[in-house]
Design an enzyme around this catalytic site. Structure first.
Site, PDB file in Angstrom:
ATOM      1  CE  LYS A   8      -3.632   2.451   2.357  1.00 10.61           C
ATOM      2  NZ  LYS A   8      -4.768   2.337   3.282  1.00 10.61           N
ATOM      3  CE  LYS A  67      -6.102   1.769  -0.600  1.00 11.08           C
ATOM      4  NZ  LYS A  67      -6.523   1.798   0.767  1.00 11.08           N
TER       5      LYS A  67
HETATM    6  C1  PBG Z   1      -7.374   3.649   5.220  1.00 10.12           C
HETATM    7  C2  PBG Z   1      -7.800   3.344   3.859  1.00 10.12           C
HETATM    8  C3  PBG Z   1      -7.644   4.216   2.774  1.00 10.12           C
HETATM    9  C4  PBG Z   1      -8.218   3.600   1.670  1.00 10.12           C
HETATM   10  C5  PBG Z   1      -8.687   2.352   2.077  1.00 10.12           C
HETATM   11  N1  PBG Z   1      -8.411   2.206   3.448  1.00 10.12           N
HETATM   12  C6  PBG Z   1      -7.114   5.605   2.712  1.00 10.12           C
HETATM   13  C7  PBG Z   1      -5.832   5.930   3.330  1.00 10.12           C
HETATM   14  O1  PBG Z   1      -4.935   5.088   3.478  1.00 10.12           O
HETATM   15  O2  PBG Z   1      -5.705   7.089   3.685  1.00 10.12           O
HETATM   16  C8  PBG Z   1      -8.294   4.237   0.314  1.00 10.12           C
HETATM   17  C9  PBG Z   1      -9.169   3.611  -0.677  1.00 10.12           C
HETATM   18  C10 PBG Z   1      -9.485   4.458  -1.845  1.00 10.12           C
HETATM   19  O3  PBG Z   1      -8.895   5.521  -2.089  1.00 10.12           O
HETATM   20  O4  PBG Z   1     -10.386   4.046  -2.577  1.00 10.12           O
HETATM   21  N2  PBG Z   1      -6.959   2.668   6.042  1.00 10.12           N
END
Ligand code: PBG
Length: 335
Positions: free
Chosen positions: A204, A259
């Site tokens: 991520k 991601k």
């Molecule tokens: C937070 C989380 C995020 C997303 C999924 N879980 C945002 C972040 O890390 O700030 C983002 C998903 C998206 O942008 O569709 N734990």
């Protein structure tokens, strides 16, 4: 005497197999079906309440009753699973994020309601503290604002157990703390949840594509100008993603996630090639917003670009795709 041909003909004409749809179908290397899709959605308190999210046209925060209706639609379209993201009222946010493991919290109630009404669709939960902290970070912070790893992992274990208890089939730790997969796996095994899967957000990235999501769950205001670079990955790195993912598998993850999606197709391909484990792509909120914005201006053909994009994840090696387009894509694929 041999006669020289007056022209050179290509023996292999790749266009031969591109000429008709049946030939194209015979040589198609990747496939995209509704079963490849996981639908993320936002749940909010209330009844019969759908609140549109301005930066994600076409997506609304739903009250639990409407989320159950949507789950039925998703099931009927052949979508495999749903990913639940709660919109936490600011009154219940705190420094220790205790609402995250409230057995009657919004996410837990939603999972119970969907399991009850639509038992045959998979439910994935989000294990992370950012919807529950007053500062919008994914963990418990010290005085300097640094996210404390091991204290956060303890909280994630509690949260994950409450999700498993509420019926989650798959826990999705999206926080990027070190050691959290092993700790969550131990917690699940010790509590007897031996069948609960973990889909680790292994790679991520500290991405700016999450903006619309943070608007949707209402963490953007809490986070302010801060970023998540001390735990989410540097977009410049790919070997580190392989290392993260290998550790998560060793700690007991069943699926890996990359991601965001499109800007990181190379990471999907690397993880698949190096680790041969199930890989999921998260086609994130900012990617959704870009396509919707271009389509709203008449600059792109929304449906065609959507399916081409989703196919690119399969071609790169993803086994499944989280996408806010899941309902529409499944409709197109069925039609
Ligand atoms: C937070 C989380 C995020 C997303 C999924 N879980 C945002 C972040 O890390 O700030 C983002 C998903 C998206 O942008 O569709 N734990």
């Amino acid at each position: 005497m041999q006669t020289q041909p007056s022209r050179q003909f290509p023996k292999t004409r790749l266009r031969r197999v591109r000429r008709t749809e049946f030939l194209r179908a015979m040589v198609r290397e990747s496939s995209l079906t509704p079963a490849d899709l996981i639908l993320p959605f936002f749940v909010q308190p209330g009844r019969q309440l759908a609140s549109p999210i301005p930066s994600m046209p076409g997506v609304s925060r739903l009250s639990i009753d409407l989320a159950v209706e949507q789950a039925k639609q998703a099931r009927d379209l052949g979508i495999s699973a749903l990913a639940v993201f709660p919109v936490t009222p600011s009154e219940v946010k705190s420094l220790d994020a205790a609402e995250a493991w409230n057995p009657d919290g919004l996410a837990q109630q939603t999972m119970r309601a969907i399991k009850d009404a639509v038992p045959d669709i998979g439910i994935m939960s989000d294990a992370a503290l950012d919807p529950f902290t007053t500062h919008g970070q994914d963990g418990i912070i010290d005085d300097a604002g640094y996210v404390l790893n091991d204290q956060t992992v303890e909280a994630l274990v509690r949260q994950s157990l409450s999700h498993a208890d509420a019926g989650a089939d798959i826990i999705g730790p999206s926080d990027m703390m070190d050691g959290r997969i092993g700790a969550i796996r131990d917690g699940l095994e010790n509590a007897g949840f031996i069948h609960t899967c973990i889909m680790s957000y292994a790679a991520k990235y500290a991405s700016s594509y999450y903006g619309p999501f943070r608007d949707a769950v209402g963490s953007a205001g809490n986070l302010g100008k801060a970023d998540k670079k001390t735990y989410q990955m540097d977009p410049a790195n790919v070997d580190e993603a392989v290392q993260e993912a290998a550790m998560d598998l060793a700690e007991g993850a069943d699926f890996l996630m990359v991601k965001p999606g499109l800007p990181y197709l190379d990471v999907i391909a690397r993880l698949k090639a190096d680790l041969k484990a199930p890989v999921t792509a998260y086609h994130v909120s900012g990617e959704y917003a870009m396509l919707e914005a271009a389509a709203a201006n008449g600059w792109l053909d929304r449906d065609k670009v959507m399916l081409e994009t989703l196919m690119s994840f399969k071609r790169a090696g993803a086994d499944a795709i989280l996408t806010y387009h899941a309902l529409d894509a499944a409709r197109l694929l069925q039609g």
